[in-house]
Design a protein around this motif. Sequence first.
Motif, PDB file in Angstrom:
ATOM      1  N   CYS A  80     -10.085  34.679 -60.132  1.00 46.10           N
ATOM      2  CA  CYS A  80      -9.111  33.823 -58.896  1.00 46.10           C
ATOM      3  C   CYS A  80      -9.493  32.718 -58.552  1.00 46.10           C
ATOM      4  CB  CYS A  80      -9.256  34.942 -58.001  1.00 46.10           C
ATOM      5  SG  CYS A  80      -7.774  34.763 -56.669  1.00 46.10           S
ATOM      6  N   ALA A  81     -10.989  32.483 -58.362  1.00 51.56           N
ATOM      7  CA  ALA A  81     -11.482  31.304 -57.963  1.00 51.56           C
ATOM      8  C   ALA A  81     -11.213  30.214 -59.101  1.00 51.56           C
ATOM      9  CB  ALA A  81     -13.028  31.509 -57.654  1.00 51.56           C
ATOM     10  N   SER A 121      -6.839  27.217 -52.093  1.00 50.29           N
ATOM     11  CA  SER A 121      -7.852  27.813 -51.430  1.00 50.29           C
ATOM     12  C   SER A 121      -8.337  29.064 -52.169  1.00 50.29           C
ATOM     13  CB  SER A 121      -6.987  28.634 -50.123  1.00 50.29           C
ATOM     14  OG  SER A 121      -6.400  29.678 -50.347  1.00 50.29           O
ATOM     15  N   TRP A 122      -8.111  29.552 -53.187  1.00 52.50           N
ATOM     16  CA  TRP A 122      -8.633  30.757 -53.975  1.00 52.50           C
ATOM     17  C   TRP A 122     -10.016  30.204 -54.355  1.00 52.50           C
ATOM     18  CZ3 TRP A 122      -4.035  32.609 -57.484  1.00 52.50           C
ATOM     19  CH2 TRP A 122      -2.872  32.955 -57.017  1.00 52.50           C
ATOM     20  N   ALA A 123     -10.078  29.059 -54.702  1.00 53.60           N
ATOM     21  CA  ALA A 123     -11.456  28.253 -55.241  1.00 53.60           C
ATOM     22  C   ALA A 123     -12.567  28.905 -54.465  1.00 53.60           C
ATOM     23  CB  ALA A 123     -11.143  26.770 -55.406  1.00 53.60           C
ATOM     24  N   LEU A 124     -12.365  29.118 -53.154  1.00 51.66           N
ATOM     25  CA  LEU A 124     -13.239  29.274 -52.389  1.00 51.66           C
ATOM     26  C   LEU A 124     -14.044  30.746 -52.529  1.00 51.66           C
ATOM     27  CD1 LEU A 124     -11.874  27.948 -48.881  1.00 51.66           C
ATOM     28  CD2 LEU A 124     -13.423  27.028 -50.364  1.00 51.66           C
ATOM     29  N   TRP A 170     -15.280  32.268 -54.874  1.00 53.09           N
ATOM     30  CA  TRP A 170     -16.326  32.115 -55.812  1.00 53.09           C
ATOM     31  C   TRP A 170     -17.715  31.742 -55.051  1.00 53.09           C
ATOM     32  CZ3 TRP A 170     -19.788  28.618 -58.686  1.00 53.09           C
ATOM     33  CH2 TRP A 170     -20.625  29.356 -59.479  1.00 53.09           C
ATOM     34  N   PRO A 171     -17.594  30.830 -54.307  1.00 53.54           N
ATOM     35  CA  PRO A 171     -18.776  30.433 -53.487  1.00 53.54           C
ATOM     36  C   PRO A 171     -18.918  31.345 -52.478  1.00 53.54           C
ATOM     37  CG  PRO A 171     -17.201  28.831 -53.073  1.00 53.54           C
ATOM     38  CD  PRO A 171     -16.750  29.540 -54.074  1.00 53.54           C
ATOM     39  N   SER A 231     -16.032  44.584 -62.158  1.00 53.82           N
ATOM     40  CA  SER A 231     -14.604  44.330 -62.091  1.00 53.82           C
ATOM     41  C   SER A 231     -14.389  43.374 -60.939  1.00 53.82           C
ATOM     42  CB  SER A 231     -13.616  45.419 -62.153  1.00 53.82           C
ATOM     43  OG  SER A 231     -13.659  46.242 -63.238  1.00 53.82           O
ATOM     44  N   VAL A 232     -14.754  43.915 -59.661  1.00 55.69           N
ATOM     45  CA  VAL A 232     -14.648  43.047 -58.522  1.00 55.69           C
ATOM     46  C   VAL A 232     -15.186  41.664 -58.592  1.00 55.69           C
ATOM     47  CG1 VAL A 232     -15.233  42.708 -56.143  1.00 55.69           C
ATOM     48  CG2 VAL A 232     -14.537  44.928 -57.087  1.00 55.69           C
ATOM     49  N   ILE A 233     -16.322  41.640 -59.333  1.00 52.10           N
ATOM     50  CA  ILE A 233     -17.212  40.254 -59.304  1.00 52.10           C
ATOM     51  C   ILE A 233     -16.608  39.393 -60.214  1.00 52.10           C
ATOM     52  CG2 ILE A 233     -19.124  39.174 -60.210  1.00 52.10           C
ATOM     53  CD1 ILE A 233     -20.769  41.478 -59.216  1.00 52.10           C
TER      54      ILE A 233
END
Length: 422
Positions: A290-291, A99-102, A104-105, A282-284
Amino acid sequence: MSSPSSIVHDEGQSSEPLLDAERGRSTSIDGEGNSGRRAEFRSRSPITVKNNRGRYALAALMLVLSLGSFVLQTETAQYIQRDLGWNKAYCMMYLTHSSWALLWPAQLLVLRVRKRQIPFKNLLRSHLSLLRSTIDMILQADRTTRQQDIAHPFYYLLRCIALVTTALTIAGSTWYIAVNLTTPSDLTAIYNCSAFFAYAFSIPLLQEKPQADKIVSVMIAVVGVLVVAYGDNTDSQEPDSASSSRLGGNMLIGIGSVLYGLYEVLYKKLLCPPSGTSSGRSVIFSNTVCACIGGFTLFILWIPLPLLHWTGLETFEVPTGETAKLLSISIFANAIFSGSFLILISLTSPVLSSVAALLTIFLVAITDNILFGRELTSAAIVGGLLIITAFALLSWATWKEMREENEKEVSDLTSDIDEHDD
């Protein structure tokens, strides 16, 4: 997850010149004929304190977000496995990590909403440019970087993601396997000793100097975990077969504890922008990494699922009804926890983040008491207070260290400007 104002600022700066290899700063010439280094010093030094305060505030927000989401994930996951009977350990880990892949979108959606006036094609190009420049910053800050990594930064990114994902997956798998081999007390105590291993790995990999206050803080945290785990231990005498199984489970979870500490430090070393990077960048970048970890899990780590099903070790069942609803909540909470936790590591350190994660032990105990009426034992209270004390001490030590680094950076920049003027 991301601070909108920070995203706007950093996305607007994504077309900045390439950074020089020595300092990671622009070397352009400003309108007055001054070097970019001199112009940067004039514009940067008066707002250093303000930037630092924003960084600390963002780190505090990520801490609160990670703790709250972890408690939600833990409570829902326990209810799904214990009360609803959907005990599919590997499948749950696969779904939550995928679910981490979500992230980025979701991040792109936030950017799109904030910048509706910009064509999406241009927005995406700017975003990818920012990611590319951030990877360049990471590579330039590491003196051991190879030329082929500089030439192909995205291959470097994928290789590092594969490495940290492997460490994370093995560590997580040992936890799920050891659940049925050892006691909950041993499982909690040994796995959460990862804070100690995170500090141990930070010394050789991150070149951290051993400091008495940090060592004491980590040891207090570990003692707090041991008190929570064993302070009110009422386990009965086990037969020999159970004892041997418990020993094997403890050894297995010990490996997982070491690997989880290694995962945190590898992430900080390989995939975090250098200190001094803006909090928005850093956040971005942390959300994107993570994604990517989630994407790696989604496309690669499904392979054991049919093998577990065919061997009967874990029969695959599609969750339905209340199980599906609560599983969705647990997965969503895990994605928030993972994203905010990696941002916390990026803004602070693996050691502080690891000790901060131990606070969830106390928070889960309090939540169980409030929601389900489970007894809040004296061991949980004493151990929780020890962990809170350790976190406070480590936070103070980390804050002092970050402040000294910032002062040294400004001092070095001042010296460089003076030398240039001479």
